[in-house]
Motif scaffolding. Structure first.
Motif, short mmCIF file in Angstrom:
data_model
loop_
_atom_site.label_atom_id
_atom_site.label_comp_id
_atom_site.label_asym_id
_atom_site.label_seq_id
_atom_site.Cartn_x
_atom_site.Cartn_y
_atom_site.Cartn_z
N ALA A 1 0.86 -1.19 0.00
CA ALA A 1 0.00 0.00 0.00
C ALA A 1 0.90 1.23 0.00
O ALA A 1 2.13 1.13 0.09
CB ALA A 1 -0.90 -0.01 1.22
N ALA A 2 0.28 2.41 -0.08
CA ALA A 2 1.02 3.67 -0.13
C ALA A 2 1.98 3.78 1.05
O ALA A 2 1.63 3.49 2.19
CB ALA A 2 0.05 4.84 -0.16
N GLY A 3 3.19 4.22 0.75
CA GLY A 3 4.22 4.39 1.77
C GLY A 3 5.58 4.56 1.11
O GLY A 3 5.67 4.85 -0.08
N PHE B 1 -1.53 11.97 1.58
CA PHE B 1 -2.13 10.64 1.57
C PHE B 1 -1.32 9.64 2.39
O PHE B 1 -1.79 8.54 2.68
CB PHE B 1 -2.40 10.13 0.15
CG PHE B 1 -1.19 10.01 -0.74
CD1 PHE B 1 -0.49 8.83 -0.83
CD2 PHE B 1 -0.79 11.08 -1.52
CE1 PHE B 1 0.61 8.71 -1.67
CE2 PHE B 1 0.30 10.98 -2.35
CZ PHE B 1 1.01 9.78 -2.43
N VAL B 2 -0.11 10.03 2.81
CA VAL B 2 0.69 9.29 3.80
C VAL B 2 1.33 10.34 4.69
O VAL B 2 1.89 11.32 4.19
CB VAL B 2 1.76 8.40 3.14
CG1 VAL B 2 2.65 7.76 4.20
CG2 VAL B 2 1.14 7.33 2.25
N GLY C 1 8.71 3.45 7.05
CA GLY C 1 8.82 2.70 5.81
C GLY C 1 9.53 1.39 5.98
O GLY C 1 9.90 0.98 7.08
N VAL C 2 9.73 0.71 4.86
CA VAL C 2 10.41 -0.58 4.80
C VAL C 2 11.82 -0.37 4.29
O VAL C 2 12.02 0.34 3.30
CB VAL C 2 9.64 -1.54 3.85
CG1 VAL C 2 10.39 -2.83 3.64
CG2 VAL C 2 8.24 -1.79 4.37
N THR D 1 3.95 1.70 -7.88
CA THR D 1 4.33 0.94 -6.69
C THR D 1 5.79 1.15 -6.30
O THR D 1 6.19 0.75 -5.21
CB THR D 1 4.09 -0.57 -6.92
OG1 THR D 1 4.84 -0.98 -8.05
CG2 THR D 1 2.61 -0.86 -7.13
N SER D 2 6.59 1.77 -7.18
CA SER D 2 8.00 2.02 -6.86
C SER D 2 8.50 3.26 -7.62
O SER D 2 9.31 3.17 -8.53
CB SER D 2 8.85 0.80 -7.22
OG SER D 2 10.17 0.98 -6.76
#
Length: 167
Positions: free
Chosen positions: A27-29, A156-157, A162-163, A116-117
């Motif tokens: 998801a968004a992040g 929106f975030v 994060g990862v 996505t990236s």
């Protein structure tokens, strides 16, 4: 999730890797990826930072990266070709760097800032010559999406850890 740094004994490589391995964002992040391992003391490594924008096109961002200043130092921040040049604030003693960018670079379409990236920037880090060998240092890197904003300025975030994944 944070990356751990595994530092090998003198004469052996310093391996910078995620512990445990993490998957891409669903998801968004924001996510960060070490682009090279292993590394030796004194080597330069890169941490590439990207965003998952969900249903939105990214118009502006503020990303905070924390790092262990006894293991690495920031040498440079390379901007993404998708966005205008970012403002960068580095606090070497505190082990923190903040990157802020607003607006897409000239000639870049809205679709370039959605996905996505979506590449945001890359940080070049220098492994300390004094990095201790034979140790595992959990949480050597953390990345946080302070804000990801859409074209209307809507966050929106906000404040989302994060990862971070290893090479």
């Amino acid at each position: 999730a944070a990356a751990a740094v595994v530092v090998a004994a003198a004469g052996s490589p310093v391996e910078l890797a995620a512990a445990p391995p993490t998957a891409s964002l669903a998801a968004a992040g924001v996510q960060a990826q070490l682009t090279r391992a292993p590394a030796f003391p004194g080597d330069a490594i890169q941490l590439a930072v990207a965003a998952h924008t969900g249903a939105f096109s990214l118009a502006a961002f503020q990303i905070a990266l924390s790092y262990d200043p006894s293991l690495v130092s920031v040498e440079a921040v390379e901007a993404s070709p998708v966005f205008n040049a970012p403002a960068v604030a580095d606090d070497p003693a505190g082990g923190a760097v903040t990157v802020v960018a607003a607006g897409r670079a000239p000639g870049r379409a809205e679709a370039d800032a959605r996905g996505t990236s979506v590449h945001l920037f890359a940080v070049t880090l220098r492994v300390a010559a004094t990095a201790p060998g034979g140790t595992v240092v959990p949480g050597a890197f953390n990345v946080t999406a302070v804000q990801l904003l859409n074209a209307l300025g809507f966050p929106f975030v906000a404040g989302a850890l994060g990862v971070v994944a290893g090479a």
